[in-house]
Structure formats: C-alpha cells, structure tokens
Scaffold this motif. Structure first.
Motif, PDB file in Angstrom:
ATOM      1  N   ARG A  48       0.814  -1.215   0.000  1.00 21.65           N
ATOM      2  CA  ARG A  48       0.000   0.000   0.000  1.00 21.65           C
ATOM      3  C   ARG A  48       0.855   1.276   0.000  1.00 21.65           C
ATOM      4  O   ARG A  48       0.338   2.365   0.265  1.00 21.65           O
ATOM      5  N   TYR A  49       2.129   1.144  -0.293  1.00 21.22           N
ATOM      6  CA  TYR A  49       3.019   2.301  -0.234  1.00 21.22           C
ATOM      7  C   TYR A  49       2.557   3.422  -1.177  1.00 21.22           C
ATOM      8  O   TYR A  49       2.538   4.602  -0.792  1.00 21.22           O
ATOM      9  N   LEU A  50       2.180   3.076  -2.397  1.00 18.09           N
ATOM     10  CA  LEU A  50       1.750   4.097  -3.354  1.00 18.09           C
ATOM     11  C   LEU A  50       0.458   4.764  -2.896  1.00 18.09           C
ATOM     12  O   LEU A  50       0.267   5.969  -3.087  1.00 18.09           O
ATOM     13  N   ILE A  51      -0.438   3.991  -2.288  1.00 18.06           N
ATOM     14  CA  ILE A  51      -1.728   4.539  -1.840  1.00 18.06           C
ATOM     15  C   ILE A  51      -1.561   5.388  -0.582  1.00 18.06           C
ATOM     16  O   ILE A  51      -2.080   6.506  -0.507  1.00 18.06           O
ATOM     17  N   ASP A  52      -0.821   4.887   0.387  1.00 23.01           N
ATOM     18  CA  ASP A  52      -0.767   5.537   1.696  1.00 23.01           C
ATOM     19  C   ASP A  52       0.330   6.585   1.839  1.00 23.01           C
ATOM     20  O   ASP A  52       0.199   7.503   2.663  1.00 23.01           O
ATOM     21  N   THR A  53       1.410   6.477   1.084  1.00 18.41           N
ATOM     22  CA  THR A  53       2.535   7.412   1.228  1.00 18.41           C
ATOM     23  C   THR A  53       2.664   8.345   0.031  1.00 18.41           C
ATOM     24  O   THR A  53       2.610   9.558   0.178  1.00 18.41           O
ATOM     25  N   ILE A  54       2.811   7.779  -1.155  1.00 19.51           N
ATOM     26  CA  ILE A  54       2.916   8.606  -2.365  1.00 19.51           C
ATOM     27  C   ILE A  54       1.550   9.192  -2.724  1.00 19.51           C
ATOM     28  O   ILE A  54       1.459  10.282  -3.279  1.00 19.51           O
ATOM     29  N   CYS A  55       0.481   8.464  -2.389  1.00 18.75           N
ATOM     30  CA  CYS A  55      -0.913   8.876  -2.656  1.00 18.75           C
ATOM     31  C   CYS A  55      -1.188   9.037  -4.147  1.00 18.75           C
ATOM     32  O   CYS A  55      -2.146   9.707  -4.543  1.00 18.75           O
ATOM     33  N   ASN A  56      -0.338   8.454  -4.958  1.00 20.35           N
ATOM     34  CA  ASN A  56      -0.445   8.528  -6.404  1.00 20.35           C
ATOM     35  C   ASN A  56       0.165   7.271  -7.007  1.00 20.35           C
ATOM     36  O   ASN A  56       1.011   6.622  -6.388  1.00 20.35           O
ATOM     37  N   ASP A  57      -0.245   6.980  -8.230  1.00 12.29           N
ATOM     38  CA  ASP A  57       0.393   5.899  -8.962  1.00 12.29           C
ATOM     39  C   ASP A  57       1.787   6.340  -9.389  1.00 12.29           C
ATOM     40  O   ASP A  57       2.097   7.541  -9.405  1.00 12.29           O
TER      41      ASP A  57
END
Length: 474
Positions: A48-57
C-alpha cells in the motif's frame, strides 16, 4: 515574478546547467519502467506504499518514472547496450546531481536557487504526501538516490531575487522578487477561484482535467486512477483527474482532416476551431452512434500510458448527405473528451460522497466555446460556469501578488467572478447519461461485439428519441 508550466523533467549538473533535453509530461516512453518501478516500490516498501505514502500511482509521464527510466538506460549502457537512448542518457546520468522542471529551471537561472514549488513536488510520484516531504526511501529503492531533490516552497512564497547576472541577461531589475508558482492545472484552479471543498475546476486545453479541493487529509482512489496534489493554498490538498488527450483531439482533426476548415478560417479571418464547433452543432447528440476514444497520447484514468485513440461506430451512412459526415466525427471528438473527463469526475464525486458541489468552473481554451461549455454541462449532468479568468496565467499573476504581499491567497480568489452559468438540458442530459453508462464507460476494456450492441440499444432508446427532439428545437 512567478512561473508555471506543464511537467517536463530535466537533469542539472554540478555547475547548475542542464544535461540534455527534457522529457515531456505526455511522453510515454517510460511506461515499462513505470510498471517496474511501481512493483519495486510495493515489493520493498509495502503493497500500500503508493496509496498511503505517495498517494499517487507511479505514472509513466511523471518525474519519478522519468528519472528511473534514465537510470535504467544508463545501467544498460554500462552493461554494453549501445543505442541512441542508452548513449544519450548514460552521459546525462553520470553528471546529474539534481533535477528540475522548466519553471524550476527558469527560477534557477534567475536566482541561482534549485527549488520546486510544493505543487510540483507532489506531481513527481516521489513525495511523501501525508508528511509533506520528499520520500527519500523511494529514491533509495529506485536507485536514484544520487540525486539531491530540490528544496520545496509553498506557492506564493519568495524563493529568491533576480541576480545581477540574470538582470544583465534579461533586462529585469536586479533584486526583483521571484515567487514559487504552480503547475498549469493548479494555477488554473486559483484562476477559477477553486480553493474550497465543494468547488470544482474543469480546465480544457491540450489535456482535460477536473480539480477538486479535498481538505488537509489525502482522499486517495484505491485504484490510483486520479492524483493527489498540494494546492496553491498551504496544506490544502486536491484530487485531480486528468485525460491526457482533450483539446489535442480537436487539434488532430484540424491538422489531419480539416484543411477545408483551415482554408475557410483564413479566408474569413476567423478561428478554425470556431468553424469546427459550429459544424458539430449540425448533428444530434450521440453523433449518429459514433464514439471517439480520446486516448491519443495514452491515459491515466484507464491505466493506458501507451493507449491509442479511435473513432468507433463508423458506417456507410456517413457518406449520405443527411448524415452530416465530418460533423459526426467532430462532435464525437467533443463528446468523447467530455465522457472521458466524466470518468474522473465520477471518481472524485465518490471520494467526496455527501458533498454538495457548486457549478463546475471552466477555464482554458474550451471555456471560450459556449457550445463546449453547454456540452460539458449536458454530459456531466451538472451546471458549468465560466469566470472572469480565462486561463492559468491569471492564477500565476495572483500568486505573484501574494508573494509580493499585495493580498492574501483568499483575497486573490475573491477577485474571480462568475460570468455565465450553463445549466444542463435535462432531456439531452438524460440521453448522454444513458450513452455514458451503456456505451462509453469502461469501453476501453470491452469487446467490439459488446460495443456494437450497446450502441444499438442507445440509439433505439426512448432517451435518444427525446434527445433528438430537444436538439431539433435548439
């Protein structure tokens, strides 16, 4: 002074000079590298790193993928792979110490400062959005941690002043303030007075973008079809849905098939786009069953970085005088763009469930066309408003004023006034709602047989008959 631009990425060396040509925001060559980078980040830093930290693809046309692409070409060169791309980028990678976008490079030349505005930072797929800082763990995992990221500045804050050297080169006054700006979409949001939850911007230029403020906490689409950025208001985030190919679709028609329109425009001293939209009015909603897929430069919402566009539903009827022929193709382009952007609008509405939305404020080239504004209202099923600000450049002028201390960001927004509101035609909107849900939505993943059947159902529906009657009445 304050600068905006679309996102392009360039490397900067030790002497703060560019190392080769920039990669453009709509350059899809990093598609495979973006997929590899996304998988790498998820495997090393969590699913979930892209969802929770980067918040973007980890988008193919954003900075992170571009940097990873260059690093990979340099690695291939080191292994003996010799071609134009590996040779070109290996040299740049060897000497690179940081990276900038064009507006950052202008700031660098004026002030000597390597800086990036917060909006731009959140558009890189390399920023820890919740903590408002660079995601240095992502840099390390991607193998791009040799690069020192630029210092981040709030839009409307002073980065530095014009140096003596820059003054001599440009004619600008030495000591002139240089203020952090924003990308075109977020500058357009300010230009449209869109700063609070419940307000929405639709900017229609080369791309088509819906921008909606979401508050101070990220609201992330679990499928990462939309993007989360910082806005021009400190600590306020927006959710953005972008269709890469919007106005560029109409430009494609003008330049490839529209010689007669260009010639007529030159003869009568008018804009060829005005002639194209006038022609589009001559055929009914639905363009006699022709669907335009506007993904001619790939797309983010449907996850197709190397996607292609198409007209679908062409029949021999187009050769009959009563069909309107080319008018069907033109109207289908306009409708297809609005349908594609509606995909993003629906995602944002779900994220902001329960919010009551004001009329969608429209800026950019498309906002100058009453026909396209009305079409947007009909396809979205929601009122659309034009404002006293025509494009993003006005938003940048306002940010410069904020940086100079002339007014606050909220006082700047109050200067924007609504000029005209386009209400949806309920009958035509009902048909477009049917056409969107039955034909356009998810069309990119559907088979031809399914599309043919869906189009036939739409054209034989009660909604279509009523929409044609409403269109005839003007």
């Amino acid at each position: 002074m304050c600068y905006r631009s679309n996102a392009h990425d360039d490397f900067v060396g030790q002497n703060k000079q560019p190392l080769g040509r920039a990669l453009l925001w709509n350059d899809g060559r990093a598609a495979k590298d973006a997929e590899e980078g996304a998988n790498l980040l998820k495997s090393k830093l969590g699913e979930r790193y892209l969802i929770d930290t980067i918040c973007n693809d980890f988008l193919a046309n954003w900075t992170g993928a571009h940097l990873f692409y260059v690093r990979n070409r340099a690695e291939e060169f080191a292994k003996g792979v010799r071609n134009f791309e590996t040779e070109r980028w290996a040299q740049a990678w060897e000497h690179a110490v940081t990276f900038v976008t064009p507006r950052d490079f202008i700031v660098l030349q004026l002030t000597g400062e390597v800086a990036m505005d917060m909006c731009g930072g959140s558009e890189t797929s390399l920023m820890d959005i919740p903590n408002k800082r660079w995601a240095l763990d992502a840099f390390k995992v991607l193998g791009i941690d040799k690069l020192q990221p630029p210092t981040l500045y709030e839009p409307g804050s002073v980065i530095g002043k014009v140096t003596r050297q820059a003054a001599e080169a440009t004619g600008l006054k030495e000591g002139t303030l240089v203020v952090a700006g924003a990308g075109d979409c977020l500058a357009g949001a300010l230009a449209g007075g869109v700063l609070k939850v419940g307000q929405v911007l639709f900017t229609l230029g080369t791309s088509g973008v819906v921008v909606a403020p979401i508050g101070e906490k990220p609201l992330v689409d679990e499928q990462l079809r939309t993007q989360v950025h910082y806005s021009t208001v400190p600590n306020v985030l927006i959710n953005m849905a972008c269709v890469n190919g919007a106005g560029i679709g109409l430009r494609m028609f003008r330049d490839v098939l529209g010689d007669v329109y260009k010639a007529a425009a030159q003869k009568f001293g008018v804009d060829p786009y005005d002639l194209l939209t006038e022609r589009a009015k001559q055929v009914p909603p639905g363009s006699h069953g022709i669907l335009f897929s506007p993904y001619i430069t790939g797309d983010r919402i449907v996850k197709a970085p190397q996607g292609r566009g198409a007209w679908y539903g062409l029949t021999a009827f187009l050769m009959e005088p009563e069909s309107g022929g080319d008018a069907c193709l033109i109207r289908a382009v306009l409708e297809g763009v609005c349908f594609a952007v509606r995909d993003g609008w629906e995602i944002i509405r779900q994220l902001l469930s329960g919010v009551s939305f004001e009329p969608i404020r429209m800026v950019g080239g498309g906002a100058r066309s009453p026909f396209w504004c009305q079409l947007t209202a009909d396809i979205f099923g929601h009122p659309v408003a034009t404002t006293t600000a025509e494009d993003a450049s006005y938003g940048m002028a306002l940010l410069a004023g904020v940086g100079a201390g002339a007014f606050s960001i909220w006082e700047a927004a109050e200067r924007i006034k609504i000029v005209r509101v386009f209400e949806p035609n309920k009958t035509i909107s009902a048909f477009y709602d049917l056409f969107y849900s039955e034909v356009y939505h998810r069309h990119y993943d559907r088979s031809q047989r399914e599309l043919d059947a869906a189009i036939e159902r739409a054209l034989n529906s009660r909604e279509y008959a009523e929409a044609v009657e409403a269109w005839r009445k003007g």
